[in-house]
Design an enzyme around this catalytic site. Structure first.
Site, mmCIF file in Angstrom:
data_model
loop_
_atom_site.group_PDB
_atom_site.id
_atom_site.type_symbol
_atom_site.label_atom_id
_atom_site.label_comp_id
_atom_site.label_asym_id
_atom_site.label_seq_id
_atom_site.Cartn_x
_atom_site.Cartn_y
_atom_site.Cartn_z
ATOM 1 N N GLU A 1 -6.251 3.586 -6.035
ATOM 2 C CA GLU A 1 -7.904 3.511 -5.730
ATOM 3 C C GLU A 1 -8.499 5.097 -5.567
ATOM 4 O O GLU A 1 -7.306 6.298 -5.551
ATOM 5 C CB GLU A 1 -7.612 4.718 -3.646
ATOM 6 C CG GLU A 1 -8.995 3.621 -2.934
ATOM 7 C CD GLU A 1 -9.079 3.766 -2.272
ATOM 8 O OE1 GLU A 1 -9.862 3.937 -0.949
ATOM 9 O OE2 GLU A 1 -8.123 4.933 -1.267
ATOM 10 N N ASP B 1 -3.145 4.609 -2.550
ATOM 11 C CA ASP B 1 -4.187 5.079 -1.371
ATOM 12 C C ASP B 1 -4.556 6.192 -1.978
ATOM 13 O O ASP B 1 -3.807 7.744 -2.547
ATOM 14 C CB ASP B 1 -3.971 4.742 -0.362
ATOM 15 C CG ASP B 1 -5.044 5.413 1.097
ATOM 16 O OD1 ASP B 1 -5.257 4.404 1.226
ATOM 17 O OD2 ASP B 1 -4.603 6.339 1.412
ATOM 18 N N ASP C 1 1.000 -1.309 0.143
ATOM 19 C CA ASP C 1 0.059 0.014 0.195
ATOM 20 C C ASP C 1 0.973 1.166 0.346
ATOM 21 O O ASP C 1 1.899 1.254 1.130
ATOM 22 C CB ASP C 1 -0.673 -0.086 1.264
ATOM 23 C CG ASP C 1 -2.605 0.436 1.205
ATOM 24 O OD1 ASP C 1 -2.382 1.667 0.484
ATOM 25 O OD2 ASP C 1 -3.307 -0.188 1.330
ATOM 26 N N HIS D 1 -11.111 -3.780 3.411
ATOM 27 C CA HIS D 1 -11.128 -3.117 4.598
ATOM 28 C C HIS D 1 -12.016 -1.952 4.857
ATOM 29 O O HIS D 1 -11.733 -1.526 5.912
ATOM 30 C CB HIS D 1 -9.396 -3.219 4.484
ATOM 31 C CG HIS D 1 -8.831 -1.702 4.041
ATOM 32 N ND1 HIS D 1 -8.536 -1.769 2.751
ATOM 33 C CD2 HIS D 1 -8.774 -0.446 4.760
ATOM 34 C CE1 HIS D 1 -8.095 -1.056 2.392
ATOM 35 N NE2 HIS D 1 -7.994 -0.116 3.217
ATOM 36 N N ASP D 2 -12.541 -1.756 3.764
ATOM 37 C CA ASP D 2 -13.100 0.020 4.293
ATOM 38 C C ASP D 2 -14.243 0.005 4.224
ATOM 39 O O ASP D 2 -15.240 0.733 4.175
ATOM 40 C CB ASP D 2 -13.208 1.111 2.668
ATOM 41 C CG ASP D 2 -11.342 1.296 3.275
ATOM 42 O OD1 ASP D 2 -11.034 1.512 4.409
ATOM 43 O OD2 ASP D 2 -10.938 1.814 2.613
HETATM 44 C C1 GLC Z 1 -8.482 4.777 1.853
HETATM 45 C C2 GLC Z 1 -7.802 3.672 3.076
HETATM 46 C C3 GLC Z 1 -8.611 4.061 4.151
HETATM 47 C C4 GLC Z 1 -7.817 4.511 5.015
HETATM 48 C C5 GLC Z 1 -7.910 6.415 4.145
HETATM 49 C C6 GLC Z 1 -6.332 6.736 4.599
HETATM 50 O O1 GLC Z 1 -9.684 5.112 1.569
HETATM 51 O O2 GLC Z 1 -8.629 2.941 2.286
HETATM 52 O O3 GLC Z 1 -8.397 2.714 4.528
HETATM 53 O O4 GLC Z 1 -8.700 5.242 5.955
HETATM 54 O O5 GLC Z 1 -7.362 6.037 2.125
HETATM 55 O O6 GLC Z 1 -5.699 6.415 4.473
#
Ligand code: GLC
Ligand code: CA
Length: 552
Positions: free
Chosen positions: A249, A199, A98, A317-318
């Site tokens: 992402e 991310d 990540d 995980h979100d």
């Molecule tokens: C992304 C991650 C998430 C995190 C956020 C801030 O959306 O997937 O888990 O809280 O970024 O880094």
């Protein structure tokens, strides 16, 4: 279409805190992951995406990084990491990390320096602004709630944070900052990792430097805004120095922009789009809009077919567990609907990702009090709901339905007290349904969700049409069924999935009649006949894939 290893691969996402605890402190770790590599090999995946394992004060479970080139003590050491990478590679499993470069932790050295004084050389690594008449520079809201601006008494300015206040955003306009980030990226790639999941990357540019005079709550002022393309091009050039895979992402990126982001010449090899996953109904609403869901997925398929590549996913995980949200987690339908969802997304065009436990049909967690919940955004939401006068019960029910902790409960390996995850009380409560839903039980049952995934992976590996074949949606107006074909010169695959809890009938369209005569069933989650009937009724959550050979 250009052949690439990452197009043929299947990914598996590991949330290290919750995967496997090797030293019994209740927290999953790198050695635990290494121990379970044979399990992943058995499932048949090709690469792992590891959620952040860098040094972090854990305000947002590792997404607040205080040292990018060190491993969080909870997870082990850099030597443990190297061992994991080496052993994964030995088994033919690649590993992507990540990459969190929208923000750091407020405990990062750079931010400590930045905070020290207005003329500190690191000041400009982050985004600092004067307030306006004693108010923050704008009334923009952070993703985790509250203002994006945090006041610093010492230097009497505000800094910007898109997420928690302990996650100050970097200033990508600063050349030196960028160079530091890029050399950190190269450092990891030189170690031999196979790529990155990048991310929150659609947030790296803010409109903060073109601020309107005063308060104005305009959403999206720091999400995918014009000018971001320059930063993304620079980042891409660093990635292109290596033979790796990248998946961004990309919240806020629409299908019309797909090519720019994930086309053959895009910023990333593929991206996680948010349009289909965003359709899970928040706040206990039970109605799942199947047509909108199909449309979101198909739009992305058409946007990139022959022009780029999709990342395919149903969980991470979100978000809560897919079987609880899009499927039905009752005893009667849990396994059937988990399989239906699996087939539905797995044979689309793109690289499928499985989130840990998804291959068991793991479900949402019935948290019994807010104390059992860990993630900061859920705690914030709970406070906000209470402030708005909601009862504890209502607030908890709302949080329960949407909390990210639903998917972060420890992996269920067995029916032991702590599910074979650990010998001690884990950091987050175990789902009580580990009694029946666990790896041991799944491996002992030839009809389990696990073996269904294994079959999907094998089929995808055997047939190039399922990887590179073109996509066509059939019966787009159908209210219950998602039907599509994947086609190349070797074969056509027809995928029919009932996404609803009611029986659903279909009629094969005229232009497909001839093809359908040669169709043979290759996989289903019910007992279905070998031939494809021209008209038929699928049972609740029934899913079938047929193969039509094109050879001679
Ligand atoms: C992304 C991650 C998430 C995190 C956020 C801030 O959306 O997937 O888990 O809280 O970024 O880094
Ligand atoms: Ca541990």
């Amino acid at each position: 279409m250009k052949k690439k290893w990452w197009k043929e691969a299947v990914g598996y996402q590991i949330y290290p805190r919750s995967f496997k605890d090797s030293n019994n402190d209740g927290i999953g770790d790198l050695n635990g992951i290494r121990e379970k590599l044979p399990y992943l090999k058995k499932l048949g995946i090709d690469f792992i995406w590891l959620n952040p394992v860098y040094q972090s004060p854990n305000v947002d479970n590792g997404y607040d990084i205080s040292d990018y080139q060190a491993i969080m003590a909870d997870f082990g050491t850099m030597a443990d990491f190297d061992l994991l990478l080496a052993e994964a590679h030995k088994l033919g499993i690649k590993l992507i990390m990540d990459l969190v470069v929208n923000h750091s932790s407020d405990q990062h050295e750079w931010f400590k320096e930045s905070k020290a004084s207005k003329d500190n050389p690191y000041r400009d690594y982050y985004i600092w602004k004067d307030g306006i008449q004693g108010e923050p520079p704008s009334d923009w809201q952070a993703i985790f709630g509250g203002s994006v601006w945090e006041y610093d008494e010492k230097t009497e300015q505000y800094y910007f944070h898109a997420f928690a206040k302990e996650q100050p955003d970097f200033n990508w306009e600063n050349e030196q900052l960028k160079e530091r980030l890029f050399s950190m990226i190269r450092w990891w790639l030189d170690k031999g990792i196979d790529g990155f999941r990048v991310d929150a990357i659609s947030h790296i540019r803010k409109d903060a430097h073109h601020l309107p005079a005063l308060l104005e709550n305009v959403p999206g002022r720091y999400q995918n805004i014009p000018g971001i393309e320059h930063y993304l091009e620079e980042l891409k050039q660093v990635f292109e120095e290596y033979d790796i895979m990248t998946v961004g992402e990309a919240s806020g990126v629409k299908a019309v922009e797909a090519e720019q982001w994930a086309g053959d010449d895009g910023y990333f090899n593929m991206i996680f789009e948010f349009e289909h996953i965003g359709l899970w109904k928040q706040e206990q609403e039970k109605n799942f809009d199947i047509k909108a869901f199909k449309k979101a997925l198909s739009n992305w398929q058409y946007a990139l077919d022959g022009k780029g590549w999709n990342a395919l996913y149903m969980e991470n995980h979100d978000v809560p567990r897919s079987v609880s949200v899009f499927g039905n987690d009752s005893e009667e339908y849990r396994e059937i609907s988990a399989k239906a969802l699996a087939m539905m997304y797995f044979f689309l065009q793109g690289t499928p990702f499985i989130y840990q436990g998804q291959e068991l049909g793991m479900t949402n967690m019935p948290f019994e009090s807010i104390e059992e919940i860990n993630t900061l955004d859920s705690k914030q939401l709970y406070r906000e709901l209470q402030d708005a006068g909601k009862s504890e019960e209502t607030a908890l029910a709302t949080v329960n339905a949407i909390t990210r902790d639903n998917s972060r409960t420890p992996m269920q390996w067995s029916n032991d007290q702590y599910a074979g995850f650990s010998n001690t009380e884990p950091w987050l409560r175990m789902n009580p349904n580990k009694q029946t839903i666990n790896v041991e039980a799944a491996l002992a049952d030839s009809d389990s969700v696990f073996y269904f995934y294994q079959k999907l992976i094998r089929l995808r590996k055997q047939h190039s049409a399922l990887v590179y074949g073109s996509f066509e949606e059939i019966l787009p107006e159908h209210e219950q069924l998602y039907v599509y074909t994947r086609r190349n010169e070797e074969a056509v695959f027809l995928v029919l999935v009932n996404l609803s809890e009611q029986p659903a009938s279909y009629q094969i369209p005229k232009h497909m009649k001839q093809l359908s005569e040669k169709a043979q069933l290759v996989l289903s989650n019910y007992q279905a006949a070998q031939d494809l009937p021209l008209t038929d009724t699928l049972a609740p959550f029934e899913a079938r894939t047929y193969q039509i050979d094109m050879g001679n």
